[in-house]
Design an enzyme around this catalytic site. Structure first.
Site, mmCIF file in Angstrom:
data_model
loop_
_atom_site.group_PDB
_atom_site.id
_atom_site.type_symbol
_atom_site.label_atom_id
_atom_site.label_comp_id
_atom_site.label_asym_id
_atom_site.label_seq_id
_atom_site.Cartn_x
_atom_site.Cartn_y
_atom_site.Cartn_z
ATOM 1 N N ARG A 133 -23.767 10.777 -47.127
ATOM 2 C CA ARG A 133 -22.542 11.518 -46.789
ATOM 3 C C ARG A 133 -22.797 12.992 -46.488
ATOM 4 N NH1 ARG A 133 -20.854 8.304 -50.961
ATOM 5 N NH2 ARG A 133 -19.624 6.525 -50.276
ATOM 6 N N LYS A 155 -22.147 20.696 -33.234
ATOM 7 C CA LYS A 155 -21.781 19.407 -32.633
ATOM 8 C C LYS A 155 -23.004 18.499 -32.688
ATOM 9 C CE LYS A 155 -18.165 20.705 -29.348
ATOM 10 N NZ LYS A 155 -17.772 20.704 -27.920
ATOM 11 N N GLU A 197 -27.600 27.292 -18.408
ATOM 12 C CA GLU A 197 -26.709 27.576 -19.546
ATOM 13 C C GLU A 197 -26.804 29.050 -19.948
ATOM 14 O OE1 GLU A 197 -24.654 25.206 -20.655
ATOM 15 O OE2 GLU A 197 -25.617 23.260 -20.343
ATOM 16 N N LYS A 243 -22.352 32.494 -28.209
ATOM 17 C CA LYS A 243 -21.882 31.199 -28.713
ATOM 18 C C LYS A 243 -21.441 31.314 -30.168
ATOM 19 C CE LYS A 243 -22.428 26.278 -28.880
ATOM 20 N NZ LYS A 243 -23.104 25.060 -28.432
ATOM 21 N N GLU A 253 -13.055 23.538 -31.336
ATOM 22 C CA GLU A 253 -12.627 23.503 -29.933
ATOM 23 C C GLU A 253 -11.162 23.165 -29.749
ATOM 24 O OE1 GLU A 253 -15.592 21.974 -27.191
ATOM 25 O OE2 GLU A 253 -14.064 21.610 -25.684
ATOM 26 N N ARG A 257 -13.300 27.754 -27.441
ATOM 27 C CA ARG A 257 -14.619 27.106 -27.311
ATOM 28 C C ARG A 257 -14.750 26.326 -26.002
ATOM 29 N NH1 ARG A 257 -18.303 24.213 -32.108
ATOM 30 N NH2 ARG A 257 -20.032 23.682 -30.735
ATOM 31 N N ASN A 261 -17.426 25.176 -21.505
ATOM 32 C CA ASN A 261 -17.499 24.075 -20.542
ATOM 33 C C ASN A 261 -17.441 24.556 -19.092
ATOM 34 O OD1 ASN A 261 -17.606 22.201 -22.621
ATOM 35 N ND2 ASN A 261 -15.373 22.053 -22.753
ATOM 36 N N HIS A 264 -18.820 22.486 -16.323
ATOM 37 C CA HIS A 264 -19.126 21.167 -16.882
ATOM 38 C C HIS A 264 -18.211 20.049 -16.392
ATOM 39 C CE1 HIS A 264 -21.876 23.383 -19.391
ATOM 40 N NE2 HIS A 264 -22.280 22.300 -20.018
ATOM 41 N N HIS A 268 -20.441 17.375 -15.151
ATOM 42 C CA HIS A 268 -20.513 16.064 -15.812
ATOM 43 C C HIS A 268 -20.267 14.926 -14.838
ATOM 44 C CE1 HIS A 268 -19.792 17.436 -20.235
ATOM 45 N NE2 HIS A 268 -21.079 17.299 -19.963
ATOM 46 N N HIS A 282 -29.042 17.771 -16.677
ATOM 47 C CA HIS A 282 -27.774 18.339 -17.138
ATOM 48 C C HIS A 282 -27.589 19.793 -16.660
ATOM 49 C CE1 HIS A 282 -24.344 19.275 -19.648
ATOM 50 N NE2 HIS A 282 -25.001 20.328 -20.079
HETATM 51 N N1 LIG Z 1 -24.628 19.612 -29.528
HETATM 52 C C1 LIG Z 1 -24.306 20.393 -28.519
HETATM 53 O O1 LIG Z 1 -23.534 21.336 -28.666
HETATM 54 C C2 LIG Z 1 -24.952 20.136 -27.191
HETATM 55 C C3 LIG Z 1 -24.793 21.090 -26.182
HETATM 56 C C4 LIG Z 1 -25.444 20.871 -24.970
HETATM 57 C C5 LIG Z 1 -26.206 19.716 -24.794
HETATM 58 N N2 LIG Z 1 -26.324 18.820 -25.803
HETATM 59 C C6 LIG Z 1 -27.147 17.616 -25.640
HETATM 60 O O2 LIG Z 1 -28.492 18.021 -25.453
HETATM 61 C C7 LIG Z 1 -29.190 17.008 -24.750
HETATM 62 C C8 LIG Z 1 -30.079 17.643 -23.716
HETATM 63 O O3 LIG Z 1 -30.970 18.507 -24.344
HETATM 64 P P1 LIG Z 1 -32.369 18.908 -23.674
HETATM 65 O O4 LIG Z 1 -32.143 19.314 -22.280
HETATM 66 O O5 LIG Z 1 -33.015 19.851 -24.608
HETATM 67 O O6 LIG Z 1 -33.101 17.489 -23.580
HETATM 68 P P2 LIG Z 1 -34.280 16.791 -24.412
HETATM 69 O O7 LIG Z 1 -34.122 16.980 -25.853
HETATM 70 O O8 LIG Z 1 -34.347 15.398 -23.904
HETATM 71 O O9 LIG Z 1 -35.568 17.561 -23.917
HETATM 72 C C9 LIG Z 1 -35.928 17.521 -22.542
HETATM 73 C C10 LIG Z 1 -37.384 17.076 -22.376
HETATM 74 O O10 LIG Z 1 -38.262 18.120 -22.779
HETATM 75 C C11 LIG Z 1 -39.219 17.621 -23.712
HETATM 76 N N3 LIG Z 1 -39.540 18.778 -24.567
HETATM 77 C C12 LIG Z 1 -38.743 19.319 -25.510
HETATM 78 N N4 LIG Z 1 -39.301 20.441 -25.989
HETATM 79 C C13 LIG Z 1 -40.481 20.592 -25.340
HETATM 80 C C14 LIG Z 1 -41.503 21.567 -25.383
HETATM 81 N N5 LIG Z 1 -41.394 22.656 -26.161
HETATM 82 N N6 LIG Z 1 -42.575 21.398 -24.593
HETATM 83 C C15 LIG Z 1 -42.673 20.321 -23.749
HETATM 84 N N7 LIG Z 1 -41.727 19.391 -23.643
HETATM 85 C C16 LIG Z 1 -40.641 19.523 -24.433
HETATM 86 C C17 LIG Z 1 -38.553 16.486 -24.383
HETATM 87 O O11 LIG Z 1 -39.506 15.597 -24.928
HETATM 88 C C18 LIG Z 1 -37.779 15.876 -23.223
HETATM 89 O O12 LIG Z 1 -38.608 15.059 -22.455
HETATM 90 C C19 LIG Z 1 -28.153 16.072 -24.193
HETATM 91 O O13 LIG Z 1 -28.156 14.877 -24.929
HETATM 92 C C20 LIG Z 1 -26.840 16.811 -24.422
HETATM 93 O O14 LIG Z 1 -25.751 15.930 -24.623
HETATM 94 C C21 LIG Z 1 -25.711 19.020 -26.984
HETATM 95 ZN ZN LIG Z 2 -24.182 22.050 -20.987
#
Ligand SMILES: NC(=O)c1ccc[n+]([C@@H]2O[C@H](COP(=O)([O-])OP(=O)(O)OC[C@H]3O[C@@H](n4cnc5c(N)ncnc54)[C@H](O)[C@@H]3O)[C@@H](O)[C@H]2O)c1
Ligand SMILES: [Zn+2]
Length: 383
Positions: A133, A155, A197, A243, A253, A257, A261, A264, A268, A282
């Site tokens: 939990r 999030k 971003e 942020k 949100e 917040r 977006n 987005h 999206h 993305h």
């Molecule tokens: N929680 C939130 O507020 C929030 C906000 C924006 C996005 N997201 C989520 O984040 C995700 C996308 O995140 P991302 O773009 O970081 O993707 P990711 O975590 O898939 O990383 C992208 C790629 O880079 C590689 N990688 C990561 N760090 C590395 C490093 N230092 N050196 C070499 N390779 C590396 C990973 O293995 C992967 O192949 C999505 O699922 C999205 O929904 C969440």
């Molecule tokens: Zn984004």
């Protein structure tokens, strides 16, 4: 002027506070911080054990440094390594991460550490929110996107067959450690996508920061020491401060917040229309979405065309897509994009909610956008 540091040398890190009362936490930003992971965790939770969740690629590059740091602080850790990619935000991987955390006998008072990009942060954060939990967790973001966006704000979640991020929880980390040197191993395309971003924070609420980025983006990309020293750290700190402020004022949100977006809604829809594939990452979708949001605002007479052109010119200048024709393999069709927009943001009597702009740094929530007007605007973009 601060003297340039040699590789691996630790400057005084930047600390950004997220003011959430009893759940307040620090975001620590600096080059080489991973070496201090163990001592920082020990200071925060003396005696805590750690489950270190990461993906295979990040494990190859950075797991050893994280484990060495924990070990030298006398912290007992278990590693949980999952496959790379969005596919890991699934029930199956979530189950295996939760089971691994339990098997490692991580209990209340111990910590889950998410070492990776947004996928790992979302997945490990949701596992932390769920096991027993709620376990405390630490974010060690390793992508630019994660350092400026997903690791901050609480999030967490995984994907449903009905859509992205539909299963999850708000669960704030107790600490975020953003080591800017970890980004040196990130492929340029991923770095650039994360940069969308970064630009977003300027475009939505900080015109001075946007102007700074126009001048200094190359140093943010270079990121190391020497002439570009600290530009990357500065940019990440500005984004985190932006942020953190928004999250502190509107954690769940219900209002402000939503400004995060910007780009987005269009983004999206295009990302989904490309099947969340390598055709459009993305951040690339967000860049294109922001260019469209600025153009749409200009079409509505909210801003001058030159202002929209300035926003697009910067995004295009760093190599991000800003036109539908920039999507490899072609943009998804207009009908599909409109359908995806309607799904993403519920349509109320033909009206859509969009983040629009009255200028660079002046985004606002428009909740009465006419779907027909969006369609007419998009149709022009296909010409
Ligand atoms: N929680 C939130 O507020 C929030 C906000 C924006 C996005 N997201 C989520 O984040 C995700 C996308 O995140 P991302 O773009 O970081 O993707 P990711 O975590 O898939 O990383 C992208 C790629 O880079 C590689 N990688 C990561 N760090 C590395 C490093 N230092 N050196 C070499 N390779 C590396 C990973 O293995 C992967 O192949 C999505 O699922 C999205 O929904 C969440
Ligand atoms: Zn984004």
């Amino acid at each position: 002027m601060t003297a340039p540091l040699r590789q691996g040398e630790l400057a005084e890190p930047t600390v950004v506070k997220v003011a959430l009362g009893a759940r307040a936490y620090d975001i620590v930003i600096g080059r080489g911080l991973i070496a201090s992971l163990g001592s920082r965790i020990k200071a925060l939770r003396p005696g805590a054990r750690v489950a270190l969740v990461t993906d295979e690629t990040v494990a190859r590059h950075h797991l050893a440094a994280a484990e060495t740091s924990l070990k030298s602080a006398g912290i007992d850790s278990a590693r949980v390594v999952v496959p790379v990619g969005e596919g890991s935000k699934s029930y199956a991987t979530f189950e295996s991460v939760c089971e691994a955390i339990i098997a490692a006998r991580i209990e209340r008072g111990d910590l889950v550490v998410a070492l990776g990009g947004g996928v790992i942060g979302d997945l490990a954060g949701f596992a932390a929110a769920s096991v027993r939990r709620g376990l405390d967790f630490v974010q060690v973001p390793t992508t630019l996107l994660a350092q400026v966006d997903s690791s901050v704000g609480g999030k967490t979640g995984i994907n449903s067959r009905h859509g992205k991020n539909l299963i999850g929880a708000f669960h704030q980390p107790v600490l975020v450690i953003a080591d800017t040197a970890l980004l040196d191993t990130l492929p340029t395309r991923d770095f650039r996508a994360g940069y969308a971003e970064v630009a977003k924070y300027g475009l939505l609420g900080d015109a001075a920061f946007f102007a700074w980025l126009e001048k200094n983006w190359q140093d943010v990309f270079a990121g190391g020491q020497g002439s570009g020293s600290f530009a990357r750290e500065h940019a990440i700190a500005v984004c985190c401060r932006g942020k953190a402020g928004i999250v502190a004022r509107d954690e769940r949100e219900t209002g402000e917040r939503a400004l995060l977006n910007l780009g987005h809604t269009f983004g999206h829809a295009l990302e989904a229309g490309c099947g969340f594939s390598d055709r459009l990452l993305h951040g690339e979708a967000v860049a294109l979405g922001m260019a469209l949001a600025f153009d749409f605002s200009a079409r509505k007479g909210l801003i001058a065309a030159a202002e929209a052109a300035r926003a697009r010119a910067h995004l295009a200048g760093v190599g991000l897509p800003t036109h539908l024709k920039d999507i490899s393999g072609g943009a998804p069709g207009l009908d599909q994009v409109m359908e995806l927009i309607a799904q993403d943001k519920k349509v109320k009597r033909g009206k859509l909610t969009f983040i629009l702009v009255r200028g660079i740094g002046k985004a606002f929530i428009a909740d009465d956008v006419d779907a027909a007007e969006v369609r007419a605007f998009l149709a022009e973009q296909y010409r």
